[in-house]
Design a protein around this motif. Structure first.
Motif, short mmCIF file in Angstrom:
data_model
loop_
_atom_site.label_atom_id
_atom_site.label_comp_id
_atom_site.label_asym_id
_atom_site.label_seq_id
_atom_site.Cartn_x
_atom_site.Cartn_y
_atom_site.Cartn_z
N LEU A 1 -48.69 10.30 0.12
CA LEU A 1 -47.88 11.66 -0.07
C LEU A 1 -46.26 11.57 -0.64
O LEU A 1 -46.16 12.01 -1.56
CB LEU A 1 -48.08 12.42 1.08
N PHE A 2 -45.87 10.55 0.14
CA PHE A 2 -44.43 10.45 -0.31
C PHE A 2 -44.15 9.38 -1.41
O PHE A 2 -42.96 9.31 -1.71
CB PHE A 2 -43.59 10.02 0.89
N TRP A 3 -44.98 8.64 -1.71
CA TRP A 3 -44.73 7.61 -2.59
C TRP A 3 -44.47 8.18 -4.02
O TRP A 3 -43.30 7.72 -4.50
CB TRP A 3 -46.16 6.81 -2.82
N PRO A 4 -44.93 9.10 -4.55
CA PRO A 4 -44.42 9.53 -6.03
C PRO A 4 -43.08 10.32 -5.74
O PRO A 4 -42.32 10.08 -6.78
CB PRO A 4 -45.35 10.84 -6.14
N LEU A 5 -42.70 10.82 -4.52
CA LEU A 5 -41.24 11.53 -4.47
C LEU A 5 -40.21 10.44 -4.40
O LEU A 5 -39.17 10.52 -4.82
CB LEU A 5 -41.44 12.17 -3.22
N MET A 6 -40.73 9.24 -3.94
CA MET A 6 -39.53 8.18 -3.63
C MET A 6 -39.28 7.84 -5.12
O MET A 6 -38.27 7.14 -5.39
CB MET A 6 -40.35 7.04 -3.07
N VAL A 7 -39.92 7.98 -6.18
CA VAL A 7 -39.72 7.41 -7.70
C VAL A 7 -39.48 8.49 -8.50
O VAL A 7 -39.29 8.48 -9.76
CB VAL A 7 -40.55 6.48 -8.04
N GLY A 8 -39.34 9.78 -7.73
CA GLY A 8 -38.89 10.93 -8.72
C GLY A 8 -40.07 11.70 -9.52
O GLY A 8 -39.67 12.46 -10.27
N ALA A 9 -41.12 11.29 -8.87
CA ALA A 9 -42.48 12.04 -9.55
C ALA A 9 -42.75 13.21 -8.79
O ALA A 9 -42.19 13.45 -7.77
CB ALA A 9 -43.62 11.06 -9.52
N SER A 10 -43.77 13.91 -9.14
CA SER A 10 -44.37 15.15 -8.54
C SER A 10 -45.60 14.88 -7.83
O SER A 10 -46.25 14.05 -8.22
CB SER A 10 -44.47 16.30 -9.52
N VAL A 11 -45.85 15.67 -6.79
CA VAL A 11 -47.02 15.50 -6.36
C VAL A 11 -47.74 16.99 -6.50
O VAL A 11 -47.32 18.07 -6.42
CB VAL A 11 -47.11 15.64 -4.80
N VAL A 12 -49.16 16.82 -7.17
CA VAL A 12 -50.02 17.98 -7.33
C VAL A 12 -51.07 17.89 -6.20
O VAL A 12 -51.72 17.02 -6.09
CB VAL A 12 -50.78 17.75 -8.66
N VAL A 13 -51.34 19.14 -5.46
CA VAL A 13 -52.39 19.24 -4.30
C VAL A 13 -53.38 20.11 -4.89
O VAL A 13 -53.08 21.20 -5.27
CB VAL A 13 -51.35 19.79 -3.24
N ALA A 14 -54.58 19.70 -4.95
CA ALA A 14 -55.64 20.49 -4.94
C ALA A 14 -55.83 22.07 -4.38
O ALA A 14 -55.34 21.90 -3.24
CB ALA A 14 -56.92 19.87 -5.05
N GLU A 15 -56.33 23.23 -4.82
CA GLU A 15 -56.51 24.06 -4.02
C GLU A 15 -57.48 23.92 -3.03
O GLU A 15 -58.40 23.03 -3.34
CB GLU A 15 -56.87 25.42 -4.87
N PRO A 16 -57.66 24.63 -1.94
CA PRO A 16 -58.71 24.43 -0.84
C PRO A 16 -59.97 24.17 -1.63
O PRO A 16 -60.31 25.31 -2.16
CB PRO A 16 -58.41 25.58 -0.05
#
Length: 108
Positions: A1-16
């Motif tokens: 979950l944090f990997w993209p944030l560590m390099v300035g990327a975004s995280v997209v989470v699917a709707e339930p």
């Protein structure tokens, strides 16, 4: 979950429940320009099968932004990988299946 944030990327989470619908996942990839995804191999197979039929009929499925796919949780079959590469020829597939997926994912 944090990997993209560590390099300035975004995280997209699917709707339930969205992760169960191959068309929803494909629309999120296209709409958000998703470049990296993680699939359980059985869902990757469903995704590839559903989108493969559409690609044969329409010629494109809008996955051009996808560069890398990680798979873990169960054995990854060659058919799913070949099917995905038929949709996105340049995609890199990383198989993280091993003695315990948690240890393999964390180590990777």
């Amino acid at each position: 979950l944090f990997w993209p944030l560590m390099v300035g990327a975004s995280v997209v989470v699917a709707e339930p429940g969205g992760h169960r619908d191959p068309w929803y996942v494909a629309s999120v990839v296209e709409r958000c320009g998703v470049s990296v995804c993680h699939f359980v191999p059985s869902m990757l197979s469903v995704f590839v099968e559903a989108l493969g039929e559409s690609a044969q009929q329409q010629g494109s499925v809008g996955l051009g932004s996808l560069r890398q796919v990680f798979c873990s949780g169960e054995a990854l079959g060659v058919g799913a990988v070949e099917g995905l590469r038929g949709l996105v020829p340049s995609v890199r597939v990383v198989n993280l299946y091993g003695p315990t997926e948690a240890a393999v994912d964390v180590t990777s």
